[in-house]
Design a protein around this motif. Structure first.
Motif, PDB file in Angstrom:
ATOM      1  N   THR A 101      40.673 -25.288  -3.973  1.00 27.49           N
ATOM      2  CA  THR A 101      40.463 -25.243  -2.525  1.00 27.49           C
ATOM      3  C   THR A 101      39.529 -26.342  -2.029  1.00 27.49           C
ATOM      4  O   THR A 101      39.503 -26.625  -0.830  1.00 27.49           O
ATOM      5  CB  THR A 101      39.895 -23.873  -2.104  1.00 27.49           C
ATOM      6  OG1 THR A 101      38.734 -23.577  -2.895  1.00 27.49           O
ATOM      7  CG2 THR A 101      40.923 -22.770  -2.310  1.00 27.49           C
ATOM      8  N   ASN A 158      52.532 -26.877   0.650  1.00 25.90           N
ATOM      9  CA  ASN A 158      51.637 -27.084  -0.492  1.00 25.90           C
ATOM     10  C   ASN A 158      52.400 -26.951  -1.811  1.00 25.90           C
ATOM     11  O   ASN A 158      52.205 -27.742  -2.741  1.00 25.90           O
ATOM     12  CB  ASN A 158      50.493 -26.070  -0.454  1.00 25.90           C
ATOM     13  CG  ASN A 158      49.576 -26.267   0.730  1.00 25.90           C
ATOM     14  OD1 ASN A 158      49.534 -27.344   1.328  1.00 25.90           O
ATOM     15  ND2 ASN A 158      48.842 -25.229   1.088  1.00 25.90           N
ATOM     16  N   ILE A 168      46.263 -21.180  -1.725  1.00 26.20           N
ATOM     17  CA  ILE A 168      46.894 -22.481  -1.511  1.00 26.20           C
ATOM     18  C   ILE A 168      48.416 -22.402  -1.582  1.00 26.20           C
ATOM     19  O   ILE A 168      49.120 -22.949  -0.728  1.00 26.20           O
ATOM     20  CB  ILE A 168      46.376 -23.501  -2.547  1.00 26.20           C
ATOM     21  CG1 ILE A 168      44.878 -23.731  -2.349  1.00 26.20           C
ATOM     22  CG2 ILE A 168      47.139 -24.820  -2.449  1.00 26.20           C
ATOM     23  CD1 ILE A 168      44.216 -24.482  -3.489  1.00 26.20           C
ATOM     24  N   VAL A 190      44.649 -27.542  -9.082  1.00 23.72           N
ATOM     25  CA  VAL A 190      44.880 -26.985  -7.742  1.00 23.72           C
ATOM     26  C   VAL A 190      43.641 -26.192  -7.330  1.00 23.72           C
ATOM     27  O   VAL A 190      43.416 -25.078  -7.803  1.00 23.72           O
ATOM     28  CB  VAL A 190      46.134 -26.085  -7.734  1.00 23.72           C
ATOM     29  CG1 VAL A 190      46.422 -25.579  -6.320  1.00 23.72           C
ATOM     30  CG2 VAL A 190      47.337 -26.840  -8.294  1.00 23.72           C
ATOM     31  N   LYS A 239      51.829 -22.832   3.127  1.00 19.55           N
ATOM     32  CA  LYS A 239      51.893 -22.703   1.670  1.00 19.55           C
ATOM     33  C   LYS A 239      53.183 -23.272   1.098  1.00 19.55           C
ATOM     34  O   LYS A 239      53.197 -23.773  -0.036  1.00 19.55           O
ATOM     35  CB  LYS A 239      51.733 -21.236   1.264  1.00 19.55           C
ATOM     36  CG  LYS A 239      50.347 -20.670   1.535  1.00 19.55           C
ATOM     37  CD  LYS A 239      50.239 -19.225   1.052  1.00 19.55           C
ATOM     38  CE  LYS A 239      48.852 -18.667   1.311  1.00 19.55           C
ATOM     39  NZ  LYS A 239      48.715 -17.266   0.835  1.00 19.55           N
ATOM     40  N   ALA A 263      46.584 -32.375  -3.691  1.00 21.62           N
ATOM     41  CA  ALA A 263      46.188 -32.091  -2.309  1.00 21.62           C
ATOM     42  C   ALA A 263      47.409 -32.203  -1.408  1.00 21.62           C
ATOM     43  O   ALA A 263      48.455 -32.715  -1.811  1.00 21.62           O
ATOM     44  CB  ALA A 263      45.108 -33.075  -1.843  1.00 21.62           C
ATOM     45  N   ASN A 264      47.248 -31.727  -0.184  1.00 25.60           N
ATOM     46  CA  ASN A 264      48.264 -31.897   0.854  1.00 25.60           C
ATOM     47  C   ASN A 264      47.538 -32.238   2.153  1.00 25.60           C
ATOM     48  O   ASN A 264      47.328 -31.382   3.006  1.00 25.60           O
ATOM     49  CB  ASN A 264      49.093 -30.624   1.020  1.00 25.60           C
ATOM     50  CG  ASN A 264      50.176 -30.762   2.081  1.00 25.60           C
ATOM     51  OD1 ASN A 264      50.446 -31.860   2.562  1.00 25.60           O
ATOM     52  ND2 ASN A 264      50.783 -29.648   2.462  1.00 25.60           N
ATOM     53  N   TRP A 304      44.164 -29.078   1.936  1.00 24.83           N
ATOM     54  CA  TRP A 304      45.464 -28.411   1.887  1.00 24.83           C
ATOM     55  C   TRP A 304      45.904 -27.988   3.283  1.00 24.83           C
ATOM     56  O   TRP A 304      45.079 -27.773   4.169  1.00 24.83           O
ATOM     57  CB  TRP A 304      45.411 -27.180   0.972  1.00 24.83           C
ATOM     58  CG  TRP A 304      45.184 -27.542  -0.456  1.00 24.83           C
ATOM     59  CD1 TRP A 304      43.990 -27.543  -1.125  1.00 24.83           C
ATOM     60  CD2 TRP A 304      46.160 -28.012  -1.388  1.00 24.83           C
ATOM     61  NE1 TRP A 304      44.169 -27.970  -2.413  1.00 24.83           N
ATOM     62  CE2 TRP A 304      45.489 -28.266  -2.607  1.00 24.83           C
ATOM     63  CE3 TRP A 304      47.536 -28.230  -1.311  1.00 24.83           C
ATOM     64  CZ2 TRP A 304      46.149 -28.733  -3.743  1.00 24.83           C
ATOM     65  CZ3 TRP A 304      48.200 -28.694  -2.438  1.00 24.83           C
ATOM     66  CH2 TRP A 304      47.512 -28.940  -3.637  1.00 24.83           C
ATOM     67  N   SER A 305      47.202 -27.841   3.427  1.00 22.74           N
ATOM     68  CA  SER A 305      47.781 -27.359   4.672  1.00 22.74           C
ATOM     69  C   SER A 305      47.694 -25.835   4.726  1.00 22.74           C
ATOM     70  O   SER A 305      47.567 -25.164   3.697  1.00 22.74           O
ATOM     71  CB  SER A 305      49.247 -27.807   4.754  1.00 22.74           C
ATOM     72  OG  SER A 305      49.919 -27.171   5.811  1.00 22.74           O
TER      73      SER A 305
END
Length: 277
Positions: free
Chosen positions: A174, A185, A216, A172, A182, A105-106, A178-179
């Motif tokens: 969604t 990420n 992502i 990975v 990209k 995640a981010n 996430w930011s």
């Protein structure tokens, strides 16, 4: 040519037998081979926290166990017993008996923790290819450190003995945070990959679907450490389509598709794209 009445029963019978044969060969979309049937011995399974305290698959060729409890910053409460389950797998020439996967995640400012320096753990300096990570930075530099730190935690505080002995897959999807950036990420995943490589793991790979990966991370240049990593593709509806998905494009231009996943009878099954090295 008109059909005579005498031929009609035979024609009907032929059509019925043909339809039955098609159904047997195709099988329902959710069906998986039974143990000892077809190529069951070549299929692996992956499990994690959703399978806690539940019956686990049997007869798997290899097992892939989730280290986290659905987020990048927590631990699968059933990790120990699920590793024991995976260790009963015989493995394949192209797949180890046991592999691991971790959530990624981010979260940036929404996270419960975010790095403010290039140290992790405290006192250990990390070389950061994106420059210094500083407080208030949610771009690539601190994203890289976040990924590095989460991989460190996965290896050393989740309960994994001898973390270098495993292949580690980066999950990975969604459904994690996430930011919209990209590049940031991608930097998270690069930080994780660099950490795992630094401890000499058996391998690092990428798990996703092409659609989710595109949303992502997007395209990855050949200068990224993600570029040559193998792909494990999710999203197939059945075993037949999972086998066909081996010919799909990998998540990164320098990688290859080595595993494809389908869901059947409540379990995740994984098809190895190569049975021989």
């Amino acid at each position: 040519m008109p059909r005579t009445p005498a031929l009609l029963p035979a024609i009907r019978l032929a059509w019925i037998l043909a339809a039955a044969l098609i159904l047997v060969l195709a099988g329902p979309a959710s069906a998986a081979p039974s143990p000892g049937e077809g190529n069951q011995s070549l299929l692996g399974n992956d499990i994690s926290w959703p399978q806690c305290k539940k019956e686990l698959p049997k007869g798997q060729a290899f097992g892939i166990v989730g280290v986290n409890n659905g987020l990048a910053n927590n631990t699968n409460p059933c990790l120990e017993e699920q590793l024991e389950w995976a260790e009963t797998s015989p493995g394949l020439p192209t797949q180890p008996a046991v592999s691991l996967y971790v959530n990624t995640a981010n979260p940036g400012s929404a996270g419960s923790w975010w790095p403010v320096s290039d140290e992790y753990p405290i006192g250990r300096h990390v070389h950061n290819p994106y420059g210094p990570c500083e407080e208030g930075d949610y771009g690539t530099a601190c994203a890289y450190m976040y990924g590095y730190a989460k991989a460190y935690d996965d290896a050393y505080i989740r309960g994994i003995s001898n973390p270098a002995d495993y292949v580690w897959w980066l999950d990975v999807e969604t459904e994690n945070t996430w930011s919209s950036d990209k590049d940031a990420n991608r930097a998270v995943l690069e930080g994780m990959t660099d950490f795992f490589h630094s401890i000499g793991v058996e391998g690092v790979g990428l798990y996703s679907t092409g659609l989710q990966w595109g949303r992502i991370v997007g395209s990855v240049s050949s200068s990224s450490n993600l570029y040559p990593l193998p792909s494990w593709l999710a999203g197939s509806r059945n075993a037949y389509r999972a086998a066909g998905a081996c010919s799909k494009a990998p998540l990164t231009g320098g990688g290859t598709v080595v595993l494809t996943q389908f869901v059947a009878r409540g379990f995740d099954y994984n098809h190895p794209c190569k049975q021989e090295p």
